[in-house]
Design a protein around this motif. Structure first.
Motif, PDB file in Angstrom:
ATOM      1  N   ASP A 144       0.819  -1.205   0.000  1.00  0.00           N
ATOM      2  CA  ASP A 144       0.000   0.000   0.000  1.00  0.00           C
ATOM      3  C   ASP A 144       0.860   1.266   0.000  1.00  0.00           C
ATOM      4  OD1 ASP A 144      -2.528  -1.154   0.008  1.00  0.00           O
ATOM      5  OD2 ASP A 144      -2.303  -1.679   2.106  1.00  0.00           O
TER       6      ASP A 144
ATOM      7  N   ARG B 244      -0.873   4.217  -0.956  1.00  0.00           N
ATOM      8  CA  ARG B 244      -2.054   4.552  -0.152  1.00  0.00           C
ATOM      9  C   ARG B 244      -1.665   5.334   1.102  1.00  0.00           C
ATOM     10  NH1 ARG B 244      -6.933   0.375  -0.684  1.00  0.00           N
ATOM     11  NH2 ARG B 244      -7.053   0.532  -2.936  1.00  0.00           N
TER      12      ARG B 244
ATOM     13  N   ARG C  28      -9.324   9.603   0.539  1.00  0.00           N
ATOM     14  CA  ARG C  28      -7.887   9.647   0.831  1.00  0.00           C
ATOM     15  C   ARG C  28      -7.384   8.243   1.193  1.00  0.00           C
ATOM     16  NH1 ARG C  28      -4.069  10.559   0.066  1.00  0.00           N
ATOM     17  NH2 ARG C  28      -2.448  11.868   0.917  1.00  0.00           N
ATOM     18  N   ARG C  29      -8.170   7.529   1.977  1.00  0.00           N
ATOM     19  CA  ARG C  29      -7.840   6.152   2.319  1.00  0.00           C
ATOM     20  C   ARG C  29      -7.706   5.297   1.064  1.00  0.00           C
ATOM     21  NH1 ARG C  29      -8.928   3.288   6.995  1.00  0.00           N
ATOM     22  NH2 ARG C  29      -8.228   1.505   5.806  1.00  0.00           N
ATOM     23  N   ARG C  30      -8.502   5.600   0.053  1.00  0.00           N
ATOM     24  CA  ARG C  30      -8.468   4.820  -1.174  1.00  0.00           C
ATOM     25  C   ARG C  30      -7.338   5.274  -2.095  1.00  0.00           C
ATOM     26  NH1 ARG C  30     -11.638   3.969  -4.631  1.00  0.00           N
ATOM     27  NH2 ARG C  30     -11.784   1.723  -4.600  1.00  0.00           N
ATOM     28  N   GLY C  31      -6.548   6.242  -1.667  1.00  0.00           N
ATOM     29  CA  GLY C  31      -5.367   6.635  -2.439  1.00  0.00           C
ATOM     30  C   GLY C  31      -5.548   7.864  -3.306  1.00  0.00           C
TER      31      GLY C  31
END
Lengths: 207, 215
Positions: free
Chosen positions: B25, B28, B122-125
């Protein structure tokens, strides 16, 4: 004899790395889906009234995420200050993970502590909650009713309609100057309505 | 012997498995990165900044109204799509809100709900994503009902007031174009809505199909 020694060594290595893995915790405990479900709910919030009730009670710790200067000027009773940029410092993490009671996060308003609270929740600190209304509302006198931040302050559609009406009146006020006859005003209101109809007709015919 | 080696190999895999999420990640968000974002406040755009991008017809701009369908139907910003917070992670909404193609501005009545959506994006990138600071409440206060600056106002303040007034004029114009009004310079706002592949309220769509049918 050799084998058990290496086995013990291996086990120790594995345990240590697992421990360090947990400590470094640069990962999230909640998935985006779980975070969304939590964020859309009010499960992580404490109402201003409950906040007042819990203040000073055992088992409840208030954490002020505002800058140290703001905290110095005034803060909730028995609150501790963890300015936002220190939220994930080693000491802060230790505080959040070791605290057996309920931690209530607050900022100037609800918006200031909402992101930080959801961040801590995503990491896995389930004992962290958000104080609705923030510090500002706690300062307000009892007579002031709590308004959730997402409450609209206006009827947007009617604000827009009013602005359009004002604008039209302004235009009408500026237009008659070159054309001095006030009589024009009356037909003007009718012409526009007609105008639109022929226009579409024209367009259709044109093609 | 073989068994113990196998066991040792397994032990060696344990730390690897633990490190995997971090490295995979890499693009991410991590909690630390998210905290930096929260501290820096680069996610916020003021009502004026958003108005400016709208008026200049920024083709990469995508406004996302995260309020309920009912609220969206009653009023929204020109060209905004409606993705209620609760439905944000539904497949069709994620494909519509493609943050690799658009610079997305989330908005709600205030900051909080839009920021929640921002946090999850934001968590999803997603990187090029923003929050309209103060939401529609601030928008109305600053753009639709701008208070005239005092006589002692600085040149900068006066300029900002002029910008607000110009923005107000623009939004009145663009919403007039959506209603059957005598004012007919809709050439600018209408194609913009089409360009952005934006789902507009039924009102603006009506004039467009009529033209298409004609040809």
């Amino acid at each position: 004899m050799k084998m058990p020694a290496s086995l013990i060594g291996g086990l120790l290595f594995a345990i240590l790395s697992l421990l360090s893995c947990r400590q470094n915790s640069s990962s999230f405990a909640l998935s985006p889906e779980e975070t969304l479900r939590l964020a859309a709910s009010s499960d992580y919030k404490v109402t201003p009234q409950d906040g007042r009730k819990f203040m000073g009670q055992q088992g409840y710790t208030f954490v002020d995420v505002r800058p140290a200067s703001a905290f110095a000027r005034g803060h909730l009773e028995s609150a501790i200050n963890i300015p936002l940029q220190h939220l994930l410092d080693k000491e802060s993490r230790a505080f959040f993970s070791k605290n057996p009671g309920t931690i209530i996060l607050y900022g100037k308003d609800e918006a200031e502590a909402n992101g930080p609270c959801l961040l801590l929740r995503q990491i896995g600190y389930e004992n962290v909650h958000l104080l609705e209304g923030g510090y500002e509302y706690q300062l307000a006198p009892d007579s002031v009713q709590y308004l959730p931040p997402e409450q609209p302050h206006y009827d947007y559609a009617s604000v827009m309609a009013k602005a359009i009406e004002e604008d039209r009146r302004e235009e009408e006020a500026t237009r008659p100057k070159p054309a001095p006859q006030p009589v024009v005003k009356a037909p003007k209101e009718i012409i526009p309505q007609k105008k639109t109809k022929p226009k579409t007709a024209e367009e259709e015919e044109g093609c | 012997m073989k068994k113990t080696y196998g066991f040792l190999a397994f032990l060696l895999l344990v730390p690897l498995a633990c490190n995997r999420p971090g490295s995979a990640d890499a693009g991410r968000a991590t909690p630390e990165k998210l905290l930096v974002d929260l501290v820096e406040e680069n996610r916020f755009l003021s009502a004026e900044q958003v108005a400016d991008r709208l008026i200049n017809d920024d083709p990469s701009l995508l406004l996302a109204d995260v309020r309920s369908h009912e609220e969206y139907d009653a009023f929204t910003l020109p060209g905004a799509v409606n993705i209620p917070l609760e439905n944000f992670l539904q497949e069709e909404n994620l494909s519509q809100l493609d943050c690799s193609r658009y610079s997305i501005v989330f908005f709600s009545n205030s900051t909080v709900k839009a920021e929640k959506t921002w946090l999850i994006a934001r968590r999803r990138g997603c990187k090029d994503i923003y929050v309209l600071k103060g939401g529609l409440n601030e928008w109305v206060a600053r753009i639709m009902n701008p208070a005239a600056p005092p006589e002692t106002a600085s040149a900068e303040e006066l300029e900002r007031f002029q910008l607000r007034k110009a923005a107000r004029k623009y939004f009145i114009g663009s919403s007039k174009a959506l209603t059957p009004e005598p004012y007919v310079p809709p050439v600018a706002p209408q194609p913009k809505a089409v360009k952005k592949e934006v789902r507009v309220t039924p009102k603006p769509k009506k004039p467009a199909p009529a033209e298409e049918e004609g040809c």
